[in-house]
Design a protein around this motif. Structure first.
Motif, PDB file in Angstrom:
ATOM      1  N   HIS B 108       9.574  -4.804  -4.780  1.00  0.00           N
ATOM      2  CA  HIS B 108       8.426  -5.353  -4.033  1.00  0.00           C
ATOM      3  C   HIS B 108       8.902  -6.157  -2.819  1.00  0.00           C
ATOM      4  CE1 HIS B 108       5.568  -5.072  -7.751  1.00  0.00           C
ATOM      5  NE2 HIS B 108       5.930  -3.899  -7.269  1.00  0.00           N
ATOM      6  N   GLY B 109       8.199  -5.975  -1.712  1.00  0.00           N
ATOM      7  CA  GLY B 109       8.538  -6.692  -0.483  1.00  0.00           C
ATOM      8  C   GLY B 109       9.647  -6.016   0.298  1.00  0.00           C
ATOM      9  N   LYS B 110      10.142  -4.870  -0.229  1.00  0.00           N
ATOM     10  CA  LYS B 110      11.265  -4.208   0.447  1.00  0.00           C
ATOM     11  C   LYS B 110      10.894  -2.813   0.938  1.00  0.00           C
ATOM     12  CE  LYS B 110      14.702  -6.609  -2.236  1.00  0.00           C
ATOM     13  NZ  LYS B 110      15.778  -6.533  -3.201  1.00  0.00           N
ATOM     14  N   GLU B 111      11.813  -2.256   1.714  1.00  0.00           N
ATOM     15  CA  GLU B 111      11.698  -0.847   2.096  1.00  0.00           C
ATOM     16  C   GLU B 111      12.447  -0.035   1.046  1.00  0.00           C
ATOM     17  OE1 GLU B 111      13.209  -0.437   6.080  1.00  0.00           O
ATOM     18  OE2 GLU B 111      11.901  -2.031   6.842  1.00  0.00           O
ATOM     19  N   VAL B 112      11.901   1.119   0.694  1.00  0.00           N
ATOM     20  CA  VAL B 112      12.573   1.955  -0.300  1.00  0.00           C
ATOM     21  C   VAL B 112      13.004   3.255   0.370  1.00  0.00           C
ATOM     22  CG1 VAL B 112      12.423   3.023  -2.579  1.00  0.00           C
ATOM     23  CG2 VAL B 112      11.095   0.957  -2.096  1.00  0.00           C
ATOM     24  N   TYR B 113      14.314   3.515   0.305  1.00  0.00           N
ATOM     25  CA  TYR B 113      14.895   4.685   0.968  1.00  0.00           C
ATOM     26  C   TYR B 113      15.213   5.700  -0.122  1.00  0.00           C
ATOM     27  CZ  TYR B 113      17.673   6.730   4.840  1.00  0.00           C
ATOM     28  OH  TYR B 113      18.159   7.508   5.855  1.00  0.00           O
ATOM     29  N   VAL B 114      14.418   6.754  -0.213  1.00  0.00           N
ATOM     30  CA  VAL B 114      14.565   7.725  -1.290  1.00  0.00           C
ATOM     31  C   VAL B 114      15.312   8.944  -0.755  1.00  0.00           C
ATOM     32  CG1 VAL B 114      13.322   9.126  -2.978  1.00  0.00           C
ATOM     33  CG2 VAL B 114      12.369   6.923  -2.251  1.00  0.00           C
ATOM     34  N   VAL B 115      16.471   9.248  -1.363  1.00  0.00           N
ATOM     35  CA  VAL B 115      17.256  10.372  -0.873  1.00  0.00           C
ATOM     36  C   VAL B 115      17.486  11.351  -2.025  1.00  0.00           C
ATOM     37  CG1 VAL B 115      19.369  11.090   0.307  1.00  0.00           C
ATOM     38  CG2 VAL B 115      18.455   8.786   0.694  1.00  0.00           C
ATOM     39  N   GLY B 116      17.133  12.614  -1.789  1.00  0.00           N
ATOM     40  CA  GLY B 116      17.261  13.573  -2.883  1.00  0.00           C
ATOM     41  C   GLY B 116      17.779  14.910  -2.433  1.00  0.00           C
ATOM     42  N   GLY B 117      18.235  15.672  -3.421  1.00  0.00           N
ATOM     43  CA  GLY B 117      18.695  17.016  -3.122  1.00  0.00           C
ATOM     44  C   GLY B 117      18.424  17.931  -4.293  1.00  0.00           C
ATOM     45  N   GLY B 118      18.089  19.180  -4.008  1.00  0.00           N
ATOM     46  CA  GLY B 118      17.915  20.188  -5.048  1.00  0.00           C
ATOM     47  C   GLY B 118      16.910  19.782  -6.098  1.00  0.00           C
ATOM     48  N   VAL B 119      17.280  20.008  -7.365  1.00  0.00           N
ATOM     49  CA  VAL B 119      16.371  19.712  -8.465  1.00  0.00           C
ATOM     50  C   VAL B 119      16.257  18.195  -8.679  1.00  0.00           C
ATOM     51  CG1 VAL B 119      18.004  19.799 -10.393  1.00  0.00           C
ATOM     52  CG2 VAL B 119      15.658  20.609 -10.731  1.00  0.00           C
ATOM     53  N   GLY B 120      17.071  17.418  -7.963  1.00  0.00           N
ATOM     54  CA  GLY B 120      16.977  15.959  -7.991  1.00  0.00           C
ATOM     55  C   GLY B 120      15.616  15.478  -7.524  1.00  0.00           C
ATOM     56  N   LEU B 121      14.881  16.374  -6.919  1.00  0.00           N
ATOM     57  CA  LEU B 121      13.540  16.005  -6.475  1.00  0.00           C
ATOM     58  C   LEU B 121      12.616  15.720  -7.670  1.00  0.00           C
ATOM     59  CD1 LEU B 121      12.230  15.640  -3.788  1.00  0.00           C
ATOM     60  CD2 LEU B 121      11.401  17.983  -3.855  1.00  0.00           C
ATOM     61  N   ALA B 122      12.945  16.283  -8.850  1.00  0.00           N
ATOM     62  CA  ALA B 122      12.059  16.131 -10.012  1.00  0.00           C
ATOM     63  C   ALA B 122      11.880  14.669 -10.428  1.00  0.00           C
ATOM     64  CB  ALA B 122      12.569  16.978 -11.172  1.00  0.00           C
ATOM     65  N   PRO B 123      12.964  13.954 -10.735  1.00  0.00           N
ATOM     66  CA  PRO B 123      12.779  12.546 -11.087  1.00  0.00           C
ATOM     67  C   PRO B 123      12.215  11.744  -9.917  1.00  0.00           C
ATOM     68  CG  PRO B 123      15.076  13.233 -11.450  1.00  0.00           C
ATOM     69  CD  PRO B 123      14.355  14.397 -10.893  1.00  0.00           C
ATOM     70  N   LEU B 124      12.572  12.169  -8.690  1.00  0.00           N
ATOM     71  CA  LEU B 124      12.087  11.427  -7.528  1.00  0.00           C
ATOM     72  C   LEU B 124      10.584  11.605  -7.354  1.00  0.00           C
ATOM     73  CD1 LEU B 124      14.993  11.983  -4.986  1.00  0.00           C
ATOM     74  CD2 LEU B 124      14.544   9.999  -6.455  1.00  0.00           C
ATOM     75  N   ARG B 125      10.059  12.730  -7.831  1.00  0.00           N
ATOM     76  CA  ARG B 125       8.610  12.928  -7.749  1.00  0.00           C
ATOM     77  C   ARG B 125       7.904  11.895  -8.633  1.00  0.00           C
ATOM     78  NH1 ARG B 125       5.310  17.287 -10.626  1.00  0.00           N
ATOM     79  NH2 ARG B 125       3.430  17.626  -9.378  1.00  0.00           N
ATOM     80  N   ALA B 126       8.453  11.691  -9.858  1.00  0.00           N
ATOM     81  CA  ALA B 126       7.878  10.666 -10.735  1.00  0.00           C
ATOM     82  C   ALA B 126       7.992   9.287 -10.084  1.00  0.00           C
ATOM     83  CB  ALA B 126       8.583  10.675 -12.088  1.00  0.00           C
ATOM     84  N   LEU B 127       9.127   9.057  -9.440  1.00  0.00           N
ATOM     85  CA  LEU B 127       9.320   7.780  -8.750  1.00  0.00           C
ATOM     86  C   LEU B 127       8.308   7.628  -7.622  1.00  0.00           C
ATOM     87  CD1 LEU B 127      11.047   5.195  -8.092  1.00  0.00           C
ATOM     88  CD2 LEU B 127      12.324   6.651  -6.517  1.00  0.00           C
ATOM     89  N   MET B 128       8.094   8.723  -6.862  1.00  0.00           N
ATOM     90  CA  MET B 128       7.160   8.662  -5.734  1.00  0.00           C
ATOM     91  C   MET B 128       5.749   8.297  -6.203  1.00  0.00           C
ATOM     92  SD  MET B 128       8.750   9.140  -2.905  1.00  0.00           S
ATOM     93  CE  MET B 128       7.364   9.433  -1.817  1.00  0.00           C
ATOM     94  N   TYR B 129       5.341   8.858  -7.356  1.00  0.00           N
ATOM     95  CA  TYR B 129       4.033   8.462  -7.909  1.00  0.00           C
ATOM     96  C   TYR B 129       4.040   6.966  -8.199  1.00  0.00           C
ATOM     97  CZ  TYR B 129       2.403  13.283  -8.663  1.00  0.00           C
ATOM     98  OH  TYR B 129       1.981  14.566  -8.493  1.00  0.00           O
ATOM     99  N   GLY B 130       5.127   6.514  -8.817  1.00  0.00           N
ATOM    100  CA  GLY B 130       5.231   5.098  -9.170  1.00  0.00           C
ATOM    101  C   GLY B 130       5.174   4.215  -7.933  1.00  0.00           C
ATOM    102  N   LEU B 131       5.915   4.606  -6.892  1.00  0.00           N
ATOM    103  CA  LEU B 131       5.937   3.809  -5.657  1.00  0.00           C
ATOM    104  C   LEU B 131       4.551   3.794  -5.018  1.00  0.00           C
ATOM    105  CD1 LEU B 131       9.318   5.027  -4.062  1.00  0.00           C
ATOM    106  CD2 LEU B 131       8.889   2.830  -5.204  1.00  0.00           C
ATOM    107  N   ASN B 132       3.886   4.944  -5.100  1.00  0.00           N
ATOM    108  CA  ASN B 132       2.573   5.053  -4.476  1.00  0.00           C
ATOM    109  C   ASN B 132       1.548   4.129  -5.153  1.00  0.00           C
ATOM    110  OD1 ASN B 132       1.276   6.309  -2.303  1.00  0.00           O
ATOM    111  ND2 ASN B 132       0.084   7.562  -3.753  1.00  0.00           N
ATOM    112  N   HIS B 133       1.687   3.965  -6.485  1.00  0.00           N
ATOM    113  CA  HIS B 133       0.778   3.044  -7.185  1.00  0.00           C
ATOM    114  C   HIS B 133       0.987   1.602  -6.733  1.00  0.00           C
ATOM    115  CE1 HIS B 133      -0.721   6.145  -9.712  1.00  0.00           C
ATOM    116  NE2 HIS B 133       0.409   6.336 -10.383  1.00  0.00           N
TER     117      HIS B 133
END
Ligand code: SF4
Ligand code: SF4
Ligand code: FES
Lengths: 350, 274
Positions: B108-133
């Motif tokens: 909270h209060g920070k910038e979040v830099y999300v970097v992914g590759g290949g199937v690594g996008l899968a956990p990052l998708r769950a993270l993106m939902y979390g960040l969006n909330h």
């Protein structure tokens, strides 16, 4: 806790009572070595509490070679509950069981523990180098010291107290004999391990700083290792396992799903060995320890470096079984002594 | 789910609701467990192919969606091969969630830099939902994603919309372009720009194949990220998932229990942690 004196007849009577109520595993003399056996009424007299540990570890009675740990998606069948008595195990095996329970965290063990003091140590014993003693100070229901003409039995729990029929308290002279046995074995351990001139207490932070991982010493030992994993399997404090599933053929009465797949499956917990090449391999083939020397090294790190962090203790108890079992004649003490030579400032020399 | 009770190794039964083909070797599976199973972004679960075995995966769905869970899975070994044969109606087992979630409140209060590759996008998708909330509590979310080719990108219908979310900036790059691709071409490291984020007030979250993480991590350090602000998803062989079998060890850590997400600060002294 109180100590009593027991004759050979008292000891045999105790064993007879224990056998009547459950399974008792104990050391039996075989070609000069103690081997581990289930005691029956006919073999009570063969139980031998003198000498040192059994060839096999006691762990296999607690951590089974293979054990069904779940069924799905049918209800778990009820387990059977015969009382198990681990009889005559040495301090090193007791300490190894502590490792197992710390790792598995599955509540109080149900078995009874009757430890026995080592009246002598073996050629490969080095409990003294890992901070152990050849007798147990706690953690048993009963502890037995074999003397020339009888036994001293110490109770370590109310459960242990209940197992004993009335016995006379040990006299001061008998307790002196017990202390003599213990001191004698401790002195023998020092002599047996004198040549290694070290304790297994490297400062690993310092070792990592010195880049001990890349030391030639590892490659040298690895030349002798034939990757049989005997050291893993014989080790009382190696607890690695793998979960393996199987399909049961109709015995459990499960339902079928829409496509007709039956719901009767079992999951088994099976011993595994970190020296095996496939141990750390992930789906797709990547392996974090593809080289044998890395796996061998990982075993030492696991026992002496990582376990203090994870479990607050070493996970080698110095029983020396891996030395006896090694097809390539690798002696853990020699390997350790070599590491100590390479991290000279930090390991305490004795 | 209990880590030490009698039922610790028993999976919960789940029905395969839907199978979505993402790429030539990646599919997303929608599972409906018989008992509710909730997770937090970053945690993983074990998917059982009945009678065959289990494999660990991080759900890729929104953790607030409780009825079903989605897993995006690459065909890589024998169990994943069998998972790829699943069809709607098939039974699977789910065990978990296990492991430590991303410490979202600390972002909270920070910038979040999300970097992914290949199937690594899968956990990052769950993270993106979390960040969006929690987007109101964040300064911004910057997503940099690399893929081998346009055909290898997962969530093709959904992904472009991530960049349209509030305070979110998304760039995708492919290693090899095909006719019609108008985006970036080059390894993901080539789209990590010094002015993307304010490194002094940002955290980086990385997930992808080990080799990609290694290079991205190096680039992030060069950009000035502090080792404690780089969060890496480590993949190791897992069996029990609950810190007992020791298959997943990474130096002194057990990936299943202490991870699967580690900061670079935690693992920087381990030789070749990848
Ligand atoms: S590593 Fe060797 S000496 Fe140590 S506990 Fe295991 S078998 Fe015994
Ligand atoms: S290692 Fe120690 S406790 Fe174990 S058998 Fe040898 S002397 Fe006894
Ligand atoms: S998967 Fe078993 S300890 Fe991590």
């Amino acid at each position: 806790m109180p100590s009593y004196f027991a004759t050979q007849a008292d000891l045999e009577a105790l064993l007879a009572r224990l056998i009547a109520e459950g399974e008792v595993v104990a050391p039996v003399l075989d070609q000069g070595r103690n081997i581990l056996q289930t005691v029956t009424a006919a073999t009570i007299k063969d139980v031998n509490l003198a000498g040192y540990r059994t060839v096999e570890p006691y762990k296999s009675y607690v951590f089974k070679l293979t054990e069904r740990v779940a069924t799905y998606f049918t209800p778990s069948p009820a387990g059977q509950n015969r009382r198990l008595v681990l009889f005559g195990l040495r301090a090193c095996d007791l300490s190894a069981l502590d490792v197992y329970h710390k790792v598995m965290d599955e509540g109080e063990p149900a078995y009874l523990v009757v430890t026995a003091d080592c009246t002598a140590c073996g050629r490969t014993c080095f409990c003294n180098m890992v901070g152990g003693k050849p007798y147990a100070a706690a953690g048993f229901d009963l502890n037995i010291t074999a003397l020339e003409n009888g036994y001293i039995i110490e109770t370590g729990s109310p459960r242990g107290e209940q197992l004993l029929s009335p016995l006379p308290p040990a006299t001061d002279d008998q307790l002196k004999l017990q202390a003599g046995v213990r001191n004698g074995t401790e002195a023998q351990l020092e002599t047996v391990n004198q040549e290694f001139k070290c304790k297994c207490n490297i400062n690993w932070t310092e070792a990592h700083r010195l880049n001990l991982e890349n030391s030639k010493a590892w490659k040298e030992v690895t030349k002798k290792c034939v990757e049989c994993s005997a050291c893993n399997f014989i080790c009382p404090s190696c607890t690695c396992f793998l979960l393996l599933d199987s399909r049961d053929e109709g015995s459990l009465g499960g339902a079928r799903d829409e496509r007709g797949t039956k719901d009767e499956n079992s999951r088994h917990k099976v011993w595994d060995a970190c020296l095996k090449n496939g141990y750390a391999r992930v789906a797709g083939g990547a392996n974090s320890r593809p080289k044998l020397f890395e796996r061998l090294q990982n075993r030492y790190h696991c026992k002496f470096d990582y376990s203090p962090t994870r479990l607050g203790r070493y996970t080698c108890v110095g029983c020396g079984r891996c030395i006896d079992a090694c097809a390539g004649n690798i002696d853990m003490r020699e390997v350790y002594a070599e590491l100590v030579r390479q991290v000279p400032l930090t390991a305490k020399l004795v | 789910m209990s880590c030490n009770g009698k039922e610790q190794y028993r999976p919960v039964k789940a029905r395969t609701e839907k199978v979505i083909i993402e790429t030539s070797n990646i599919k997303t599976f929608v599972f409906r467990p018989e008992e509710p199973l909730s997770f937090l972004p970053g945690q993983f679960m074990l998917v059982t192919v009945p009678g065959i075995g289990e494999c660990a995966f991080t759900p890729s769905s929104d953790y607030k969606q409780k009825e079903t869970l989605e897993f995006t899975i690459m065909r890589a070994g024998s169990v994943t091969g069998l998972i790829h044969q699943l069809q709607a109606g098939d039974t699977v087992g789910l065990r978990g969630p296990y492991g430590q979630p991303y410490p979202l409140p600390s972002y909270h209060g920070k910038e979040v830099y999300v970097v992914g590759g290949g199937v690594g996008l899968a956990p990052l998708r769950a993270l993106m939902y979390g960040l969006n909330h929690e987007i109101d509590q964040l300064k911004k979310v910057v997503v940099r994603f690399g893929s081998r080719s346009p055909q290898d990108i997962c969530y093709r219908d959904d992904l472009p919309s991530w960049g349209k979310r509030k305070k979110t900036d998304l760039v995708i790059s492919v290693d090899t372009a095909v006719p019609g691709w108008t985006g970036n071409v080059g390894l993901v490291t080539t789209i990590l720009k010094d002015d993307d984020v304010d490194v002094k007030n940002a955290v980086a979250v990385v997930c992808g194949p080990p080799i990609m993480m290694k290079f991205v991590n190096k680039r992030l350090l060069d950009m000035g990220f502090a080792p404690k602000d780089i969060y890496l998803s480590m993949e190791k062989n897992m069996s029990c998932g609950i810190g007992k079998c020791f298959h997943c060890n990474l130096g002194p850590y057990l990936v299943c229990k202490d991870g699967p997400v580690f900061t670079w600060e935690q693992i920087k002294d381990i030789p070749e942690p990848w």
